[in-house]
Motif scaffolding. Structure first.
Motif, PDB file in Angstrom:
ATOM      1  N   LYS A 224     -25.862   2.786 -47.536  1.00  0.00           N
ATOM      2  CA  LYS A 224     -25.060   1.633 -47.941  1.00  0.00           C
ATOM      3  C   LYS A 224     -24.519   1.912 -49.333  1.00  0.00           C
ATOM      4  O   LYS A 224     -25.287   2.098 -50.280  1.00  0.00           O
ATOM      5  N   GLU A 225     -23.196   1.962 -49.434  1.00  0.00           N
ATOM      6  CA  GLU A 225     -22.542   2.273 -50.699  1.00  0.00           C
ATOM      7  C   GLU A 225     -21.941   0.997 -51.282  1.00  0.00           C
ATOM      8  O   GLU A 225     -21.054   0.389 -50.685  1.00  0.00           O
TER       9      GLU A 225
ATOM     10  N   THR B 200     -20.087  -0.779 -48.352  1.00  0.00           N
ATOM     11  CA  THR B 200     -19.756  -0.145 -47.079  1.00  0.00           C
ATOM     12  C   THR B 200     -21.039   0.316 -46.407  1.00  0.00           C
ATOM     13  O   THR B 200     -21.831   1.054 -47.002  1.00  0.00           O
TER      14      THR B 200
ATOM     15  N   ILE C  27     -22.590   2.574 -43.637  1.00  0.00           N
ATOM     16  CA  ILE C  27     -22.135   3.807 -42.989  1.00  0.00           C
ATOM     17  C   ILE C  27     -23.240   4.367 -42.106  1.00  0.00           C
ATOM     18  O   ILE C  27     -24.365   4.600 -42.566  1.00  0.00           O
TER      19      ILE C  27
ATOM     20  N   GLU D 233     -23.784   7.563 -39.242  1.00  0.00           N
ATOM     21  CA  GLU D 233     -23.135   8.778 -38.756  1.00  0.00           C
ATOM     22  C   GLU D 233     -24.106   9.633 -37.956  1.00  0.00           C
ATOM     23  O   GLU D 233     -25.278   9.768 -38.322  1.00  0.00           O
TER      24      GLU D 233
ATOM     25  N   SER E 215     -19.000   8.050 -35.981  1.00  0.00           N
ATOM     26  CA  SER E 215     -19.025   7.365 -37.271  1.00  0.00           C
ATOM     27  C   SER E 215     -18.810   5.874 -37.049  1.00  0.00           C
ATOM     28  O   SER E 215     -17.886   5.468 -36.337  1.00  0.00           O
TER      29      SER E 215
ATOM     30  N   ARG F 112     -18.565   2.353 -39.383  1.00  0.00           N
ATOM     31  CA  ARG F 112     -18.478   1.857 -40.756  1.00  0.00           C
ATOM     32  C   ARG F 112     -18.049   0.388 -40.763  1.00  0.00           C
ATOM     33  O   ARG F 112     -17.143   0.001 -40.027  1.00  0.00           O
ATOM     34  N   TYR F 113     -18.723  -0.372 -41.609  1.00  0.00           N
ATOM     35  CA  TYR F 113     -18.364  -1.766 -41.831  1.00  0.00           C
ATOM     36  C   TYR F 113     -18.224  -2.000 -43.330  1.00  0.00           C
ATOM     37  O   TYR F 113     -19.050  -1.527 -44.121  1.00  0.00           O
ATOM     38  N   GLU F 114     -17.181  -2.722 -43.705  1.00  0.00           N
ATOM     39  CA  GLU F 114     -17.107  -3.217 -45.078  1.00  0.00           C
ATOM     40  C   GLU F 114     -17.764  -4.590 -45.101  1.00  0.00           C
ATOM     41  O   GLU F 114     -17.395  -5.476 -44.327  1.00  0.00           O
TER      42      GLU F 114
ATOM     43  N   THR G 103     -14.022   1.360 -38.173  1.00  0.00           N
ATOM     44  CA  THR G 103     -13.950   2.473 -37.226  1.00  0.00           C
ATOM     45  C   THR G 103     -13.752   1.946 -35.809  1.00  0.00           C
ATOM     46  O   THR G 103     -13.988   0.765 -35.527  1.00  0.00           O
TER      47      THR G 103
ATOM     48  N   TYR H 264     -24.749  -5.517 -36.756  1.00  0.00           N
ATOM     49  CA  TYR H 264     -24.439  -5.042 -38.110  1.00  0.00           C
ATOM     50  C   TYR H 264     -25.055  -5.968 -39.156  1.00  0.00           C
ATOM     51  O   TYR H 264     -25.436  -5.526 -40.248  1.00  0.00           O
TER      52      TYR H 264
END
Length: 285
Positions: free
Chosen positions: A144-145, A157, A159, A161, A166, A168-170, A188, A197
């Protein structure tokens, strides 16, 4: 000594009340149990997801889980479903994380799910095998960024993978009155099933907040581990590097020296074990 029966306002004992009670007067929701399974391998935090075999959310990636039977409690249902769908049944630590109950979260019927934060050592990875309702069972790298943080809002974000897959959720968390409102945007083509999520996002926050203070870190490690392995796992959970001397000093508050060494790449490496009593001992001083 004979206990006096307590009567309700209608003059009924408990036995008489139950004889007349009709549970069909109330609509019933179905209850499911889902497991968010984490481990750390080769310095990466991983989460176990299954690919759904059938509707709804067919072929989407999801948490292992399913319906609670009428004759079992929720913990037993969670462990049974985990074993049925992934073949995992040993060295499992789990605790209830959160219950999701939005009315329209599942198109089949009203379904309430309780999500379990679940952790296993990396030795469980090769034992994983898809069964039952799962088309595939796969360990995804996860991080998680955090992109933006202020007093009222956090944008990050999420992520996941695996090979060419891949997801990805914001995630946007906003403070609204006395609670946090969470919104998301799928970035994605591949997605997670339903509201899963939300569970993963909550689990990541919980794990990062309590990875050391609650001893969660040590459930991601083998029973005997080196301080280097513990640091790699800690950094994988937080998704950042930490100062090695400070980390090792803090770690000694939680571990016991078992006076055991292991050869790793030709070098003798000292091993430790987690001692949960050290935490309670510090709190009692």
């Amino acid at each position: 000594m004979t206990m006096k029966k307590i009567l309700n306002e209608q003059g009924e004992s408990l036995e008489e009340f139950l004889q007349k009670y009709d549970s069909s007067h109330y609509e019933k929701a179905s209850q499911t149990a889902d497991c968010l399974v984490f481990t750390v391998d080769q310095g990466k935090l991983k989460v176990l997801l299954i690919q759904r075999r059938n509707h709804p959310f067919i072929h989407d990636w999801a948490m292992p889980g399913g319906f609670m039977n009428i004759d079992e409690d929720l913990d037993d249902a969670a462990l049974r479903e985990l074993q049925e769908e992934t073949s995992l049944f040993e060295n499992i630590y789990f605790e209830q994380l959160y219950t999701f109950s939005k009315v329209d979260r599942d198109p089949r019927t009203r379904i309430i799910t309780t999500v379990y934060l679940t952790m296993v050592p990396p030795s469980s990875i090769p034992l994983t095998m898809a069964n039952d309702d799962a088309l595939n069972a796969t360990w995804f790298d996860i991080r998680k960024e955090v992109k933006t943080v202020d007093d009222q809002k956090r944008i990050s974000t999420l992520i996941l993978e695996h090979d060419s897959i891949s997801i990805r959720y914001e995630i946007c968390d906003k403070v609204k009155e006395n609670y946090i409102q969470t919104n998301s945007t799928l970035l994605t083509e591949t997605k997670l099933a339903g509201d899963h999520y939300k569970a993963i996002n909550r689990a990541m926050d919980y794990l990062q907040d309590r990875v050391m203070s609650d001893g969660l870190l040590f459930h991601l490690l083998p029973p005997k581990f080196s301080l280097k392995a513990a640091q790699l796992a800690y950094e994988a959970v937080l998704n950042k590097k930490v100062d090695t001397p400070n980390f090792r000093r803090d770690m000694r508050k939680y571990v016991t020296d078992i006076h055991h060494f292991e050869l790793q790449r030709g070098r003798r490496v000292k091993l430790y074990q987690y001692n949960p009593l050290t935490k309670w001992g510090r709190n009692l001083k």
